[in-house]
Design an enzyme around this catalytic site. Structure first.
Site, PDB file in Angstrom:
ATOM      1  N   LYS A   1       0.806  -1.236   0.000  1.00 46.27           N
ATOM      2  CA  LYS A   1       0.000   0.000   0.000  1.00 46.27           C
ATOM      3  C   LYS A   1       0.834   1.279   0.000  1.00 46.27           C
ATOM      4  O   LYS A   1       0.392   2.295  -0.523  1.00 46.27           O
ATOM      5  CB  LYS A   1      -0.959   0.019   1.192  1.00 46.27           C
ATOM      6  CG  LYS A   1      -2.114  -0.952   1.056  1.00 46.27           C
ATOM      7  CD  LYS A   1      -3.085  -0.784   2.212  1.00 46.27           C
ATOM      8  CE  LYS A   1      -4.186  -1.824   2.148  1.00 46.27           C
ATOM      9  NZ  LYS A   1      -5.233  -1.599   3.161  1.00 46.27           N
TER      10      LYS A   1
ATOM     11  N   ASP B   1     -10.078   2.779   1.856  1.00 43.48           N
ATOM     12  CA  ASP B   1     -10.280   2.289   3.232  1.00 43.48           C
ATOM     13  C   ASP B   1     -10.904   3.392   4.089  1.00 43.48           C
ATOM     14  O   ASP B   1     -11.771   3.124   4.938  1.00 43.48           O
ATOM     15  CB  ASP B   1      -8.942   1.874   3.867  1.00 43.48           C
ATOM     16  CG  ASP B   1      -8.357   0.637   3.209  1.00 43.48           C
ATOM     17  OD1 ASP B   1      -9.135  -0.219   2.737  1.00 43.48           O
ATOM     18  OD2 ASP B   1      -7.118   0.515   3.169  1.00 43.48           O
TER      19      ASP B   1
END
Ligand code: ATR
Length: 265
Positions: free
Chosen positions: A65, A100
């Protein structure tokens, strides 16, 4: 056919393929979603390769990420969070997003939780960072509590309207709070909770990012004191819904995606 996918290492038994494919099927889209497991130091290279191969979109998970920031043009929120979990290849250069953060916001919103007042975010790792920025951007004051208090303080310095704390004082942190989100791994495949039950109040909405088990000890405790509970599958669903919508430009068919996800849990 449009190819979407997930890069991670290990990519494991991801629930994203059935969730996204249920969405394509419901909308009649000619698309597929597959998983890729590049070597742990090749996240950025994998994104560049996917771009050249004509992949339409990628989700990104651990450990890539942060690394893929080097291969994309991140949107402002992903840049502030310092992590990308969704890449869109439809433009000139790959664009990076962090769904997210929005996933947590939309999961709470779906349950009628008002995102005003004070949120307590437990955890200052990757998930904690995303959720803290997401809730702060909604206008909430955010109290970040972490086992390693110095990490909570450091994160609070970056997030608007935030303070950093250790795990020792949940009674005070939660007494007047509106939302509690667990972003630690505590409770995953174990009957443990990061927050003592005695500190929970009926006025709280409690979201647990842990989705295995679906009813964690934290959520069980929260339900028993009369708090609103939101399980981690909702956050997983809405990060996927947000990615789906960015990629396809369509409203995601949330119900079939939710069913596919939950039947895989
Ligand atoms: P993720 O990307 O899922 O957030 P991470 O970046 O490794 O994963 O972060 C894990 C989080 O869970 C951290 O906030 C960690 O606290 P520390 O920063 O003190 O390590 C927290 N965590 C993990 N195990 C924990 C435990 N047993 N008790 C309390 N917090 C824990």
């Amino acid at each position: 056919m449009d190819v979407y996918g997930l890069i991670g290492n290990p990519v494991g038994h991801s629930l994203s393929p059935p969730m996204h494919e249920a969405g394509y099927e419901a909308l009649g889209l000619d698309a597929t979603y597959v998983t890729f497991e590049p070597p742990a130091d090749e996240g950025a290279a994998a994104v560049e390769a996917a771009d050249r191969l004509g992949v339409a979109g990628l989700n990104v998970t651990i450990p890539f990420k942060q690394d893929v920031l080097d291969a994309v043009d991140p949107d402002p929120l992903a840049e502030r969070i310092g992590a990308v979990n969704t890449v869109d290849f439809s433009g000139e250069t790959p664009r990076g997003y962090n769904t997210d953060a929005v996933g947590a916001v939309r999961a709470l919103d779906h349950h009628g939780v008002e995102l005003s007042g004070t949120a307590v975010v437990v955890g200052a790792g990757g998930a904690g960072r995303a959720v803290a920025f997401g809730l702060a951007d909604e206008g909430m004051s955010v109290r970040i509590a972490n086992r390693t208090a110095s990490k909570a303080h450091a994160l609070a310095d970056e997030v608007p309207n935030a303070t950093g704390h250790g795990l020792g004082d949940f009674d005070a942190l939660l007494a007047d709070a509106d939302v509690l989100v667990n972003c630690t791994s505590v409770g995953m495949d174990e009957d443990e909770t990061p927050v003592p039950k005695a500190a929970l109040t009926p006025d709280l909405a409690v979201l647990d990012a842990v989705y295995s088990p679906i009813e964690t000890r934290l959520l069980r405790d929260a339900a028993s004191v009369g708090a609103t509970t939101v399980d981690g599958a909702w956050m997983l669903l809405y990060q996927g819904v947000e990615a789906f919508e960015r990629w396809t430009g369509e409203d995601a068919p949330v119900d079939p995606m939710n069913e596919a996800l939950r039947s895989g849990l």
